[in-house]
Design a protein around this motif. Structure first.
Motif, mmCIF file in Angstrom:
data_model
loop_
_atom_site.group_PDB
_atom_site.id
_atom_site.type_symbol
_atom_site.label_atom_id
_atom_site.label_comp_id
_atom_site.label_asym_id
_atom_site.label_seq_id
_atom_site.Cartn_x
_atom_site.Cartn_y
_atom_site.Cartn_z
ATOM 1 N N SER A 147 -2.579 -18.630 -15.517
ATOM 2 C CA SER A 147 -1.536 -17.693 -15.141
ATOM 3 C C SER A 147 -0.316 -17.991 -16.003
ATOM 4 O O SER A 147 0.259 -19.083 -15.918
ATOM 5 N N SER A 148 0.041 -17.037 -16.843
ATOM 6 C CA SER A 148 1.125 -17.254 -17.787
ATOM 7 C C SER A 148 2.481 -16.975 -17.155
ATOM 8 O O SER A 148 2.568 -16.424 -16.068
ATOM 9 N N GLN A 149 3.516 -17.334 -17.890
ATOM 10 C CA GLN A 149 4.871 -17.015 -17.450
ATOM 11 C C GLN A 149 5.080 -15.510 -17.490
ATOM 12 O O GLN A 149 4.578 -14.829 -18.390
ATOM 13 N N SER A 150 5.815 -14.997 -16.539
ATOM 14 C CA SER A 150 6.089 -13.573 -16.473
ATOM 15 C C SER A 150 6.769 -13.102 -17.758
ATOM 16 O O SER A 150 7.702 -13.739 -18.250
ATOM 17 N N GLY A 151 6.255 -11.991 -18.303
ATOM 18 C CA GLY A 151 6.828 -11.452 -19.528
ATOM 19 C C GLY A 151 6.206 -11.979 -20.802
ATOM 20 O O GLY A 151 6.456 -11.442 -21.891
ATOM 21 N N GLU B 113 -3.518 -7.838 -23.866
ATOM 22 C CA GLU B 113 -4.873 -7.637 -23.364
ATOM 23 C C GLU B 113 -5.933 -7.437 -24.439
ATOM 24 O O GLU B 113 -7.076 -7.100 -24.108
ATOM 25 N N GLU B 114 -5.575 -7.656 -25.699
ATOM 26 C CA GLU B 114 -6.562 -7.543 -26.767
ATOM 27 C C GLU B 114 -6.617 -8.835 -27.571
ATOM 28 O O GLU B 114 -5.572 -9.434 -27.868
ATOM 29 N N ASN C 286 -1.311 -8.575 -15.403
ATOM 30 C CA ASN C 286 -0.405 -9.401 -14.597
ATOM 31 C C ASN C 286 -0.153 -10.759 -15.243
ATOM 32 O O ASN C 286 0.269 -11.702 -14.567
ATOM 33 N N TYR C 287 -0.398 -10.875 -16.551
ATOM 34 C CA TYR C 287 -0.153 -12.094 -17.345
ATOM 35 C C TYR C 287 -1.133 -13.216 -17.032
ATOM 36 O O TYR C 287 -0.919 -14.344 -17.455
#
Lengths: 112, 113
Positions: free
Chosen positions: A24-28, A52-53, A71-72
């Motif tokens: 789960s990455s940082q938002s943005g 997403e690619e 959603n990152y």
């Protein structure tokens, strides 16, 4: 900022099985990369996703694949596990493609 | 092909010493260089990021320099403490449409009380 979180922290699989690791990455942070770190070595680049690619891949076979979600969050999938796949798998995210990277704590995968 | 080398591979110093860790890269076409700390069995913690247009960055007792023309970066740690014991990794960001970090093998640092 919530940082980069990875799950699970440890995993033991049998040779030939399939595994999915999650990040789960940082938002943005639109850019996420995955790295494999063998014991005593520096991390090796597996691939990178941007919006997403997949947009970059290291010297890893096709049985290493990934997904990035809106959603990152992202996944690393490894099919037909081999003993040499035992390593620490690290996820890293960046706000921009050429910026600094923030790493998660990693998933320790052991293949027996 | 970009290669990153770190010297020394391991270092043991008494507490309080100032020390320098070295990182060299073969291709000067880098976007930035990042120094990380890694504790045993853990992930990477970013210490300093130097953009290709910069010469150095400082954070507390840490100072990192970058010389693209000579393909070198150094991490200077002042007044070392036992809590600084860890593996230090440098990584060069390379690429064009996509980017990747090329890591050295790290320097294992032990600061003795």
């Amino acid at each position: 900022e919530t940082g980069v979180t990875q799950s699970p922290t440890h995993l033991i699989k049998t040779r030939g099985q399939q595994v999915t690791l999650r990040c789960s990455s940082q938002s943005g942070h639109n850019t996420v990369s995955w790295y494999q770190q063998a014991l005593g070595q520096g991390p090796q680049f597996i691939f990178q996703y941007y919006r997403e690619e997949e947009n970059g891949r290291g010297n890893f076979p096709p049985r290493f694949s990934g997904l990035q979600f809106p959603n990152y969050s992202s996944e690393l999938n490894v099919n037909a596990l081999e003993l040499d796949d035992s390593a620490l798998y690290l996820c890293a995210s960046s706000l921009t493609k050429g910026g600094g990277y923030t790493f998660g704590s990693g998933t320790r995968l052991t293949v027996v | 092909k970009q290669e990153v080398t770190q010297i020394p591979a391991a270092l043991s110093v008494p507490e309080g010493e100032n020390l320098v860790l070295n990182c060299s890269f073969t291709d000067s076409a880098i976007y930035n260089l990042q120094w990380f700390r890694q504790d045993p069995g853990k992930g990477l913690t970013s210490l300093l990021l130097i953009q290709s247009s910069q010469r150095e960055q400082t954070s507390g007792r840490l100072n990192a320099s970058l010389d693209k023309s000579s393909g070198r970066s150094t991490l200077y740690i002042a007044a070392s403490q036992p809590g600084d014991s860890a593996t230090y990794l440098c990584a060069a960001l390379v690429g064009d449409s996509s980017y990747k970090l090329i890591f050295g093998s790290g320097t294992r640092l032990l600061v003795r009380p």
